[in-house]
Design a protein around this motif. Sequence first.
Motif, PDB file in Angstrom:
ATOM      1  N   LEU A  94      33.363  16.356  15.568  1.00  0.00           N
ATOM      2  CA  LEU A  94      32.543  17.566  15.474  1.00  0.00           C
ATOM      3  C   LEU A  94      33.424  18.739  15.051  1.00  0.00           C
ATOM      4  O   LEU A  94      34.572  18.850  15.491  1.00  0.00           O
ATOM      5  CB  LEU A  94      31.877  17.873  16.814  1.00  0.00           C
ATOM      6  N   THR A  95      32.884  19.603  14.227  1.00  0.00           N
ATOM      7  CA  THR A  95      33.534  20.841  13.812  1.00  0.00           C
ATOM      8  C   THR A  95      32.896  21.962  14.624  1.00  0.00           C
ATOM      9  O   THR A  95      31.673  22.036  14.708  1.00  0.00           O
ATOM     10  CB  THR A  95      33.330  21.073  12.303  1.00  0.00           C
ATOM     11  N   ALA A  96      33.737  22.829  15.208  1.00  0.00           N
ATOM     12  CA  ALA A  96      33.198  23.743  16.210  1.00  0.00           C
ATOM     13  C   ALA A  96      33.820  25.136  16.185  1.00  0.00           C
ATOM     14  O   ALA A  96      34.971  25.324  15.799  1.00  0.00           O
ATOM     15  CB  ALA A  96      33.426  23.137  17.589  1.00  0.00           C
ATOM     16  N   TYR A  97      33.024  26.083  16.666  1.00  0.00           N
ATOM     17  CA  TYR A  97      33.496  27.402  17.079  1.00  0.00           C
ATOM     18  C   TYR A  97      33.409  27.408  18.598  1.00  0.00           C
ATOM     19  O   TYR A  97      32.422  26.918  19.168  1.00  0.00           O
ATOM     20  CB  TYR A  97      32.611  28.525  16.536  1.00  0.00           C
ATOM     21  N   GLY A  98      34.431  27.962  19.263  1.00  0.00           N
ATOM     22  CA  GLY A  98      34.405  27.929  20.708  1.00  0.00           C
ATOM     23  C   GLY A  98      35.095  29.116  21.344  1.00  0.00           C
ATOM     24  O   GLY A  98      35.667  29.971  20.673  1.00  0.00           O
ATOM     25  N   PHE A  99      35.025  29.106  22.675  1.00  0.00           N
ATOM     26  CA  PHE A  99      35.661  30.165  23.460  1.00  0.00           C
ATOM     27  C   PHE A  99      36.155  29.578  24.778  1.00  0.00           C
ATOM     28  O   PHE A  99      35.629  28.586  25.263  1.00  0.00           O
ATOM     29  CB  PHE A  99      34.699  31.333  23.709  1.00  0.00           C
ATOM     30  N   SER A 100      37.158  30.209  25.335  1.00  0.00           N
ATOM     31  CA  SER A 100      37.695  29.803  26.619  1.00  0.00           C
ATOM     32  C   SER A 100      36.830  30.410  27.727  1.00  0.00           C
ATOM     33  O   SER A 100      36.627  31.626  27.779  1.00  0.00           O
ATOM     34  CB  SER A 100      39.141  30.299  26.759  1.00  0.00           C
ATOM     35  N   ILE A 101      36.293  29.551  28.569  1.00  0.00           N
ATOM     36  CA  ILE A 101      35.383  29.972  29.641  1.00  0.00           C
ATOM     37  C   ILE A 101      36.163  30.713  30.729  1.00  0.00           C
ATOM     38  O   ILE A 101      37.206  30.241  31.190  1.00  0.00           O
ATOM     39  CB  ILE A 101      34.655  28.752  30.238  1.00  0.00           C
ATOM     40  N   ASP A 154      37.493  28.301   8.951  1.00  0.00           N
ATOM     41  CA  ASP A 154      37.860  29.113  10.119  1.00  0.00           C
ATOM     42  C   ASP A 154      37.342  28.539  11.441  1.00  0.00           C
ATOM     43  O   ASP A 154      37.293  29.246  12.452  1.00  0.00           O
ATOM     44  CB  ASP A 154      37.382  30.551   9.936  1.00  0.00           C
ATOM     45  N   ALA A 155      36.980  27.262  11.462  1.00  0.00           N
ATOM     46  CA  ALA A 155      36.496  26.647  12.707  1.00  0.00           C
ATOM     47  C   ALA A 155      37.575  26.744  13.787  1.00  0.00           C
ATOM     48  O   ALA A 155      38.771  26.685  13.490  1.00  0.00           O
ATOM     49  CB  ALA A 155      36.126  25.189  12.463  1.00  0.00           C
ATOM     50  N   THR A 156      37.126  26.891  15.030  1.00  0.00           N
ATOM     51  CA  THR A 156      38.057  26.962  16.159  1.00  0.00           C
ATOM     52  C   THR A 156      38.771  25.629  16.363  1.00  0.00           C
ATOM     53  O   THR A 156      39.973  25.584  16.604  1.00  0.00           O
ATOM     54  CB  THR A 156      37.300  27.334  17.459  1.00  0.00           C
TER      55      THR A 156
END
Length: 158
Positions: free
Chosen positions: A14-21, A85-87
Motif C-alpha cells: 500500500l502507498t500511504a500518507y500518514g501521521f504519528s499518533i 511524496d507519499a509518507t
Amino acid sequence: MANYTVEHKKSFTLTAYGFSIQSNFQDMPALQKEKAEFWGGLKADGRFNKLKAAAKDDREWSVNEVYQGRPWNYFAVEASKTVADATRIIEFPESEYIVLAGTGDKETLFDQLTYRAFGEVLSQITDYAYIGGPNATYRKENGNGTFYGEFWVPVVKK
C-alpha cells in the motif's frame, strides 16, 4: 464474539500518507479526533485526491502500524503508479490473516472494524496469534450510501 474468517492472503503493498499518533489508544474520542483532523487535512491539501488518482481500485485503506517505535495511522491505496511524496510504502507479508467484515457509515467503519477486531476477536481467539506489523482496514462504497469493509490482521497458528 464477532464473526471472522482466517484467510491466506498473498503479499501486497500500500502507498500511504500518514501521521504519528499522539493520543492514548484507550482514549477513543481523542484518537478519532486526531485521525479526523489528519484525514480532513489530506482532503483539504489535495493529497487524498492524489492518492485516489494513483489507486488501481476503489478500496480506501486505513493502516495502523508501529514504525520507528511510534504508533502511526495512514490513509492508503494499492497504487498503480508512484506517488512521489507519499509518507510510506507499506509491505504486508504473505500470511494467514484474520478477516473481520462489516458494513456501515463511511466515517466510522474503519474504527468500528478495528475496535471489534482488537476488542472482541483477537482478545478471545486461542488458536492464532497476531504477529505484529501493520494491520489494515479497507472500505468501498456499496452504491446505496453505505460502505462495506474488511479488517485484515496477520496471524500465525499457535
